[in-house]
Design a protein around this motif. Structure first.
Motif, PDB file in Angstrom:
ATOM      1  N   VAL A  61      27.636 -73.469   1.716  1.00 48.97           N
ATOM      2  CA  VAL A  61      28.236 -72.350   0.998  1.00 48.97           C
ATOM      3  C   VAL A  61      27.922 -71.035   1.721  1.00 48.97           C
ATOM      4  N   HIS A  62      26.677 -70.899   2.176  1.00 44.71           N
ATOM      5  CA  HIS A  62      26.214 -69.690   2.852  1.00 44.71           C
ATOM      6  C   HIS A  62      25.545 -70.062   4.170  1.00 44.71           C
ATOM      7  N   ASP A  63      25.687 -69.175   5.151  1.00 39.71           N
ATOM      8  CA  ASP A  63      24.973 -69.277   6.416  1.00 39.71           C
ATOM      9  C   ASP A  63      23.976 -68.127   6.475  1.00 39.71           C
ATOM     10  N   TYR A  64      22.740 -68.441   6.811  1.00 42.68           N
ATOM     11  CA  TYR A  64      21.694 -67.432   6.941  1.00 42.68           C
ATOM     12  C   TYR A  64      21.224 -67.448   8.391  1.00 42.68           C
ATOM     13  N   THR A  65      21.558 -66.388   9.127  1.00 41.75           N
ATOM     14  CA  THR A  65      21.204 -66.296  10.538  1.00 41.75           C
ATOM     15  C   THR A  65      20.190 -65.180  10.721  1.00 41.75           C
ATOM     16  N   GLY A  94      18.828 -73.268  -5.281  1.00 41.07           N
ATOM     17  CA  GLY A  94      19.378 -74.448  -5.926  1.00 41.07           C
ATOM     18  C   GLY A  94      20.314 -75.259  -5.046  1.00 41.07           C
ATOM     19  N   THR A  95      20.570 -74.798  -3.829  1.00 38.87           N
ATOM     20  CA  THR A  95      21.410 -75.553  -2.901  1.00 38.87           C
ATOM     21  C   THR A  95      20.532 -76.282  -1.896  1.00 38.87           C
ATOM     22  N   ALA A  96      21.133 -77.220  -1.200  1.00 35.75           N
ATOM     23  CA  ALA A  96      20.416 -77.988  -0.192  1.00 35.75           C
ATOM     24  C   ALA A  96      20.803 -77.505   1.202  1.00 35.75           C
ATOM     25  N   ILE A  97      19.902 -77.668   2.136  1.00 34.85           N
ATOM     26  CA  ILE A  97      20.202 -77.337   3.526  1.00 34.85           C
ATOM     27  C   ILE A  97      21.178 -78.372   4.062  1.00 34.85           C
ATOM     28  N   ASN A 143      15.206 -59.865   4.987  1.00 32.14           N
ATOM     29  CA  ASN A 143      16.639 -60.094   4.786  1.00 32.14           C
ATOM     30  C   ASN A 143      16.981 -60.563   3.376  1.00 32.14           C
ATOM     31  N   SER A 144      15.985 -60.769   2.534  1.00 34.08           N
ATOM     32  CA  SER A 144      16.173 -61.267   1.165  1.00 34.08           C
ATOM     33  C   SER A 144      16.941 -62.582   1.130  1.00 34.08           C
ATOM     34  N   TYR A 145      16.657 -63.466   2.098  1.00 31.31           N
ATOM     35  CA  TYR A 145      17.293 -64.784   2.132  1.00 31.31           C
ATOM     36  C   TYR A 145      16.565 -65.739   1.194  1.00 31.31           C
ATOM     37  N   PRO A 146      17.286 -66.636   0.535  1.00 33.28           N
ATOM     38  CA  PRO A 146      16.650 -67.602  -0.366  1.00 33.28           C
ATOM     39  C   PRO A 146      16.104 -68.812   0.413  1.00 33.28           C
ATOM     40  N   ILE A 147      15.209 -68.536   1.337  1.00 34.79           N
ATOM     41  CA  ILE A 147      14.656 -69.570   2.211  1.00 34.79           C
ATOM     42  C   ILE A 147      13.138 -69.498   2.138  1.00 34.79           C
ATOM     43  N   GLU A 148      12.514 -70.649   2.142  1.00 41.24           N
ATOM     44  CA  GLU A 148      11.060 -70.728   2.290  1.00 41.24           C
ATOM     45  C   GLU A 148      10.752 -71.440   3.600  1.00 41.24           C
TER      46      GLU A 148
END
Length: 114
Positions: free
Chosen positions: A37-41, A98-101, A71-76
């Protein structure tokens, strides 16, 4: 993600050992984490980073966490301990929205994760 261990918490574990010292340059610092859904680069800052298996600490993971937070990305990002034939550290990523990689790519992925 195919060919990568994904645990019950949705964390994707890297296949490469993160040694005591990791050198990140402008030629191996780009990473994209996608959910479909989203790309976080983002770019990991160039530098020489220490990681210690015994203490479970990593300057590399700390640098990645700082970029993600900026960047306020929803990543850990985590430092994971693997126990295959020998014990080693690896990078671990998961999404917190709540999404999967779905995929990970980029020069950083090739150098330190794949």
């Amino acid at each position: 993600m195919e060919n990568f261990y994904t645990d019950t918490y949705g964390r994707v574990w890297g296949n490469k050992a993160i040694g005591d010292t990791s050198v990140v340059t402008t030629s191996n610092n780009e990473i994209t984490i996608s959910s479909g859904v989203h790309d976080y680069t983002f770019n990991v800052p160039a530098g020489t980073y220490s990681s210690m298996y015994v203490t479970g600490t990593s300057e590399l993971v700390d640098a990645i966490k700082t970029v993600i937070q900026t960047n306020s990305y929803p990543i850990e990002a985590h430092l994971g301990g693997n126990h295959k034939d020998v014990k080693f550290n690896s990078l671990v990523f998961n999404l917190t929205d709540g999404t999967a990689i779905d995929s990970i790519s980029g020069s950083f992925f090739e150098e330190f994760f794949k």
